[in-house]
Design an enzyme around this catalytic site. Structure first.
Site, PDB file in Angstrom:
ATOM      1  N   CYS A   2      53.708 -18.776  21.892  1.00 11.63           N
ATOM      2  CA  CYS A   2      54.779 -19.202  20.996  1.00 11.63           C
ATOM      3  C   CYS A   2      55.835 -19.973  21.785  1.00 11.63           C
ATOM      4  O   CYS A   2      55.987 -19.800  22.990  1.00 11.63           O
ATOM      5  CB  CYS A   2      55.455 -17.987  20.386  1.00 11.63           C
ATOM      6  SG  CYS A   2      54.315 -16.924  19.534  1.00 11.63           S
ATOM      7  N   ARG A  27      52.462 -26.200  24.101  1.00 11.42           N
ATOM      8  CA  ARG A  27      52.164 -24.770  24.233  1.00 11.42           C
ATOM      9  C   ARG A  27      51.110 -24.333  23.214  1.00 11.42           C
ATOM     10  O   ARG A  27      50.562 -23.251  23.321  1.00 11.42           O
ATOM     11  CB  ARG A  27      53.441 -23.930  24.042  1.00 11.42           C
ATOM     12  CG  ARG A  27      54.485 -24.193  25.106  1.00 11.42           C
ATOM     13  CD  ARG A  27      55.803 -23.562  24.733  1.00 11.42           C
ATOM     14  NE  ARG A  27      55.818 -22.126  24.889  1.00 11.42           N
ATOM     15  CZ  ARG A  27      56.166 -21.498  26.004  1.00 11.42           C
ATOM     16  NH1 ARG A  27      56.525 -22.193  27.053  1.00 11.42           N
ATOM     17  NH2 ARG A  27      56.159 -20.188  26.063  1.00 11.42           N
ATOM     18  N   TRP A  70      51.957 -18.965  17.905  1.00 13.86           N
ATOM     19  CA  TRP A  70      50.549 -18.928  18.329  1.00 13.86           C
ATOM     20  C   TRP A  70      50.109 -17.522  17.948  1.00 13.86           C
ATOM     21  O   TRP A  70      50.501 -16.549  18.579  1.00 13.86           O
ATOM     22  CB  TRP A  70      50.484 -19.190  19.837  1.00 13.86           C
ATOM     23  CG  TRP A  70      49.195 -18.837  20.513  1.00 13.86           C
ATOM     24  CD1 TRP A  70      48.902 -17.683  21.180  1.00 13.86           C
ATOM     25  CD2 TRP A  70      48.025 -19.657  20.618  1.00 13.86           C
ATOM     26  NE1 TRP A  70      47.633 -17.745  21.688  1.00 13.86           N
ATOM     27  CE2 TRP A  70      47.067 -18.929  21.366  1.00 13.86           C
ATOM     28  CE3 TRP A  70      47.687 -20.927  20.151  1.00 13.86           C
ATOM     29  CZ2 TRP A  70      45.801 -19.446  21.656  1.00 13.86           C
ATOM     30  CZ3 TRP A  70      46.423 -21.418  20.453  1.00 13.86           C
ATOM     31  CH2 TRP A  70      45.500 -20.686  21.193  1.00 13.86           C
ATOM     32  N   ASN A  96      58.794 -14.228  20.937  1.00 11.01           N
ATOM     33  CA  ASN A  96      57.615 -14.597  21.715  1.00 11.01           C
ATOM     34  C   ASN A  96      57.255 -13.362  22.534  1.00 11.01           C
ATOM     35  O   ASN A  96      58.105 -12.810  23.213  1.00 11.01           O
ATOM     36  CB  ASN A  96      57.976 -15.789  22.614  1.00 11.01           C
ATOM     37  CG  ASN A  96      56.863 -16.164  23.577  1.00 11.01           C
ATOM     38  OD1 ASN A  96      55.735 -15.697  23.434  1.00 11.01           O
ATOM     39  ND2 ASN A  96      57.185 -17.011  24.536  1.00 11.01           N
ATOM     40  N   GLY A  97      55.997 -12.919  22.465  1.00 10.10           N
ATOM     41  CA  GLY A  97      55.571 -11.733  23.214  1.00 10.10           C
ATOM     42  C   GLY A  97      54.789 -10.805  22.306  1.00 10.10           C
ATOM     43  O   GLY A  97      54.374 -11.194  21.211  1.00 10.10           O
ATOM     44  N   GLU A 477      30.282 -21.051  38.793  1.00 11.07           N
ATOM     45  CA  GLU A 477      31.549 -21.492  38.199  1.00 11.07           C
ATOM     46  C   GLU A 477      32.300 -22.431  39.151  1.00 11.07           C
ATOM     47  O   GLU A 477      32.863 -23.439  38.728  1.00 11.07           O
ATOM     48  CB  GLU A 477      32.396 -20.252  37.840  1.00 11.07           C
ATOM     49  CG  GLU A 477      33.780 -20.518  37.297  1.00 11.07           C
ATOM     50  CD  GLU A 477      33.825 -21.340  36.013  1.00 11.07           C
ATOM     51  OE1 GLU A 477      32.773 -21.619  35.420  1.00 11.07           O
ATOM     52  OE2 GLU A 477      34.942 -21.738  35.622  1.00 11.07           O
ATOM     53  N   LYS A 481      33.314 -26.261  38.216  1.00 13.26           N
ATOM     54  CA  LYS A 481      34.698 -26.751  38.268  1.00 13.26           C
ATOM     55  C   LYS A 481      34.762 -28.051  39.068  1.00 13.26           C
ATOM     56  O   LYS A 481      35.395 -29.006  38.656  1.00 13.26           O
ATOM     57  CB  LYS A 481      35.651 -25.725  38.921  1.00 13.26           C
ATOM     58  CG  LYS A 481      35.992 -24.511  38.098  1.00 13.26           C
ATOM     59  CD  LYS A 481      36.985 -24.733  36.989  1.00 13.26           C
ATOM     60  CE  LYS A 481      36.368 -25.065  35.681  1.00 13.26           C
ATOM     61  NZ  LYS A 481      35.782 -24.100  34.833  1.00 13.26           N
ATOM     62  N   GLU A 484      33.022 -31.020  37.067  1.00 11.07           N
ATOM     63  CA  GLU A 484      33.629 -31.555  35.848  1.00 11.07           C
ATOM     64  C   GLU A 484      34.953 -32.278  36.086  1.00 11.07           C
ATOM     65  O   GLU A 484      35.279 -33.192  35.351  1.00 11.07           O
ATOM     66  CB  GLU A 484      33.753 -30.499  34.742  1.00 11.07           C
ATOM     67  CG  GLU A 484      34.710 -29.384  35.000  1.00 11.07           C
ATOM     68  CD  GLU A 484      34.799 -28.415  33.822  1.00 11.07           C
ATOM     69  OE1 GLU A 484      34.627 -28.819  32.671  1.00 11.07           O
ATOM     70  OE2 GLU A 484      35.079 -27.220  34.082  1.00 11.07           O
ATOM     71  N   HIS A 500      14.492 -20.697  49.413  1.00 14.84           N
ATOM     72  CA  HIS A 500      13.302 -21.028  48.618  1.00 14.84           C
ATOM     73  C   HIS A 500      13.264 -22.505  48.233  1.00 14.84           C
ATOM     74  O   HIS A 500      12.560 -22.871  47.292  1.00 14.84           O
ATOM     75  CB  HIS A 500      13.241 -20.141  47.368  1.00 14.84           C
ATOM     76  CG  HIS A 500      13.101 -18.685  47.698  1.00 14.84           C
ATOM     77  ND1 HIS A 500      11.942 -18.154  48.212  1.00 14.84           N
ATOM     78  CD2 HIS A 500      13.981 -17.661  47.642  1.00 14.84           C
ATOM     79  CE1 HIS A 500      12.113 -16.857  48.441  1.00 14.84           C
ATOM     80  NE2 HIS A 500      13.360 -16.529  48.106  1.00 14.84           N
ATOM     81  N   LYS A 599      37.592 -30.613  25.151  1.00 16.78           N
ATOM     82  CA  LYS A 599      37.995 -29.210  25.314  1.00 16.78           C
ATOM     83  C   LYS A 599      37.129 -28.303  24.450  1.00 16.78           C
ATOM     84  O   LYS A 599      36.789 -27.204  24.841  1.00 16.78           O
ATOM     85  CB  LYS A 599      39.485 -29.060  24.937  1.00 16.78           C
ATOM     86  CG  LYS A 599      40.040 -27.663  25.132  1.00 16.78           C
ATOM     87  CD  LYS A 599      40.095 -27.290  26.607  1.00 16.78           C
ATOM     88  CE  LYS A 599      40.500 -25.855  26.846  1.00 16.78           C
ATOM     89  NZ  LYS A 599      40.089 -25.395  28.191  1.00 16.78           N
TER      90      LYS A 599
HETATM   91  O1  M6R Z   1      35.347 -22.837  24.050  1.00 21.66           O
HETATM   92  P1  M6R Z   1      34.152 -22.274  24.740  1.00 21.66           P
HETATM   93  O2  M6R Z   1      34.459 -21.198  25.688  1.00 21.66           O
HETATM   94  O3  M6R Z   1      33.061 -21.866  23.770  1.00 21.66           O
HETATM   95  O4  M6R Z   1      33.559 -23.504  25.558  1.00 21.66           O
HETATM   96  C1  M6R Z   1      32.362 -23.413  26.273  1.00 21.66           C
HETATM   97  C2  M6R Z   1      32.239 -24.545  27.269  1.00 21.66           C
HETATM   98  O5  M6R Z   1      32.199 -25.780  26.601  1.00 21.66           O
HETATM   99  C3  M6R Z   1      33.392 -24.567  28.280  1.00 21.66           C
HETATM  100  O6  M6R Z   1      33.495 -23.339  28.955  1.00 21.66           O
HETATM  101  C4  M6R Z   1      33.194 -25.690  29.318  1.00 21.66           C
HETATM  102  O7  M6R Z   1      32.103 -25.396  30.123  1.00 21.66           O
HETATM  103  C5  M6R Z   1      34.479 -25.861  30.138  1.00 21.66           C
HETATM  104  N1  M6R Z   1      34.844 -27.235  30.177  1.00 21.66           N
HETATM  105  C6  M6R Z   1      34.347 -25.427  31.533  1.00 21.66           C
HETATM  106  O8  M6R Z   1      35.497 -25.621  32.269  1.00 21.66           O
END
Ligand code: M6R
Length: 604
Positions: A2, A27, A70, A96-97, A477, A481, A484, A500, A599
């Site tokens: 929020c 936000r 939010w 907010n909280g 992961e 990161k 991407e 392997h 996103k």
């Molecule tokens: O909103 P979601 O968690 O379902 O999204 C899944 C993936 O698209 C998301 O985690 C994507 O891999 C991110 N860009 C990774 O940083």
């Protein structure tokens, strides 16, 4: 998260507040509202939806408060939007909280005759103040006593129709006062008012401010007046939106201690996990014989880590599936199967389709989402929210670590329910989990060691990420990161798999980034490191605190803080997020909006 803004001064608050509130857009929010002093009443306007195209119908006023919501408690409706009012409409509050003891307070207030119109935790606040005013307390006393009776976190702005002041109070949620010429502001962050003033007073926890032509700050528990320092903000408006960070991703990486705290808040009581979201599901949960976790991308990695945690704690078989594959197989799912759907956005098309498939086959479906009211949240039998606040950077960071926390809480909840683990072990994990926000802070505080490594290696075109056990998904992961946001080639894998095949790739242009913390595979990892070095490879390690042996063995070390083995992934991922960020920044990539990515992936 929020956003709140308050104004007291010579301008028209009804016109000014919507534009200040728009500055808090980043936000994230789903509804908004305003209250202004309109002698002899308080005028209120609230809406579900966005501020786009909104023009205020409020009367002219010199004093007002505003809020973007939010949603956390209660759906996205006009009634749940803030401000919330006392029964007689004389007190208006934006919050907010999260108020943890709101259900007890609400029951007590109802018995005293107070009428509630929303489903929110926040609405108890104006009613508590109203009750105390009726007992003859002053406005300030009533706010002070109310603040003392609230458990949880809050940033509050309060108007009273009998007073020409606004009162602000803070515990655990941010609040900053903007000190202007003949006007003062209060907001969740400086972005809201930076175009009017850069002189600010940061409120600390347990502080209350009375704001009119002047600003007076006191401790709300003791009533003691405080002499607060006025600081000068050095950022410009654009930087302020990101709280001074260069990118949202960096801000979100550093927000993880706070996000973890919020995620845990009220969910551990008397050595047990409390998840009201699972109320009424216990009998069904006791019958399950298998767990399937479905997700995509980073959320899938969270599921993979959870596989280790859940199998160890609950003792049931756990499978982790790409949602996109699950939906197009003919998965063996029945009513004894618990399907956990993990999605930050709650809108990922493949994950949603997998959820529908699992429901069709009779499984109990629990989702873990960050966005309230998202489609996945609405269609699941139960949803547990991450409470990470909006994640704006495309690369998921704080959503990942809070997903892991929720998955750990669910594992402990199931372990307790089906008595799969001794109570002492569960308690040991719970107490370590409660320390995680501090441990995260200690780990991100070491960001300089990561930056120095990024400066040395940013030109390498490839990287291998390697880990074992619950840190194997962290290697995946870390590689995702880097890929991407920096567009560099990176591969993550189990360190044991390297021999392997992938070891053939090792040369001086392929640094190997090992998650090499002290755990049961530590000696095996040391052996893998030697194999890489013997072939001319460079090794960078994420290591346990003060691991001198590792320091002596590898080219670079990024240390994490100390925690128990099972929870280490919550910390080992942090330097890898930072490494990807710093490399992408040196390479001048568009970090918050990487090329070709969205996103929320709402297409198949
Ligand atoms: O909103 P979601 O968690 O379902 O999204 C899944 C993936 O698209 C998301 O985690 C994507 O891999 C991110 N860009 C990774 O940083």
């Amino acid at each position: 998260m929020c956003g709140i803004v308050g104004y007291s001064g010579e301008k028209n608050a009804s016109e000014l507040l919507p534009s200040c509130l728009r500055k808090l857009d980043y936000r994230g929010y789903d509804s908004f509202g305003f209250a202004v002093q309109a002698n002899p009443t308080i005028a209120v306007e609230k809406h579900a939806g966005r501020l786009d195209g909104f023009t205020s119908q409020l009367p002219e006023s010199k004093l007002g408060i505003a809020h973007t919501r939010w949603a956390t408690h209660g759906s996205v409706t006009e009634k749940n939007a803030h401000p919330h009012m006392s029964c007689d409409g004389s007190i208006a509050v934006v919050h907010n909280g999260i108020i943890e003891n709101y259900s007890e307070l609400r029951e007590q207030l109802k018995q005293q005759g107070h009428k509630f119109v929303s489903e929110t935790d926040s609405e108890v606040i104006p009613h508590l103040i109203e009750g105390l005013l009726a007992q003859g307390k002053s406005f300030e006393e009533a706010v002070r006593e109310t603040c003392d009776s609230l458990q949880g976190t809050f940033a509050l702005l309060i108007l009273n129709k009998e007073s020409n002041k606004l009162v602000a109070a803070r515990k655990g949620s941010p609040l900053v006062i903007g000190v202007g010429k003949n006007e003062n502001f209060v907001a969740s962050d400086v972005t809201a008012f930076i175009e009017f003033t850069k002189d600010v007073i940061f409120l600390d926890d347990n502080e209350l401010a009375i704001v009119d032509g002047n600003v007076e700050v006191q401790n709300f528990s003791t009533g003691k007046k405080l002499d607060k320092k006025v600081s000068k903000i050095e950022w410009d408006a654009e930087q302020a939106e990101k709280s001074g960070y260069k990118h949202f991703m960096l801000k979100e990486i550093f927000e993880q201690p706070e996000a973890a705290q919020k995620c845990l808040q009220g969910r551990i009581k008397d050595g047990k996990v409390v998840l009201p979201e699972l109320e009424g599901r216990d009998e069904k949960l006791k019958e399950i014989n298998r767990v399937i976790i479905v997700a995509c991308g980073t959320s899938w990695h969270a599921g993979l880590v959870a596989e280790y945690i859940m199998e160890e704690l609950v003792g049931l078989p756990v499978e982790v599936e790409y949602a996109s594959e699950f939906r197009y197989r003919n998965p063996i799912v029945d009513d004894k199967c618990l399907v956990i759907v993990v999605s930050q956005s709650g809108e990922t098309a493949d994950t949603l389709a997998a959820l529908r498939e699992a429901k069709k086959k009779g499984a109990l479906v629990i989702s873990i989402c960050n966005v309230m009211g998202s489609t996945i949240a609405r269609e699941s039998h139960s949803t547990i929210y991450n409470r990470a606040g909006p994640e704006i950077g495309v690369a998921s960071t704080k959503a990942f670590t809070t997903q892991l926390i929720v998955l750990t809480l669910v594992s402990l909840y199931l372990a307790d329910l089906i008595k799969s683990n001794p109570l002492e072990k569960q308690r040991e994990i719970l107490s370590a989990l409660q320390e995680i926000p501090d441990k995260m802070q200690q780990t991100v505080d070491e960001s300089n060691q990561v930056l120095a490594i990024a400066k040395k290696y940013w030109e390498k075109p490839n990287a291998l990420y390697l880990g074992r056990g619950p840190n194997f998904p962290i290697a995946l992961e870390g590689a995702l990161k880097l890929k991407e946001i920096s567009y560099l080639h990176a591969e993550g894998m189990s360190a044991a798999e390297m021999k392997h095949g992938p070891i053939a790739l090792i040369d001086s242009d392929m640094p190997a980034i090992f998650v090499a913390v002290k755990d049961k595979t530590y000696n095996k990892i040391l052996a893998n490191i030697e194999e890489i070095k013997a072939r001319g490879g460079t090794v960078i390690a994420v290591a346990s605190p003060a691991d001198k042996e590792m320091e002596g063995n590898v080219a670079e070390v990024m240390h994490i803080a100390k925690t128990i083995e099972l929870l280490q992934p919550l910390l080992t991922v942090l330097p890898l997020q930072l490494l990807a960020y710093y490399i992408a920044d040196i390479r001048e990539c568009d970090i918050d909006k990487p090329r070709n990515l969205a996103k929320s992936v709402t297409v198949e």
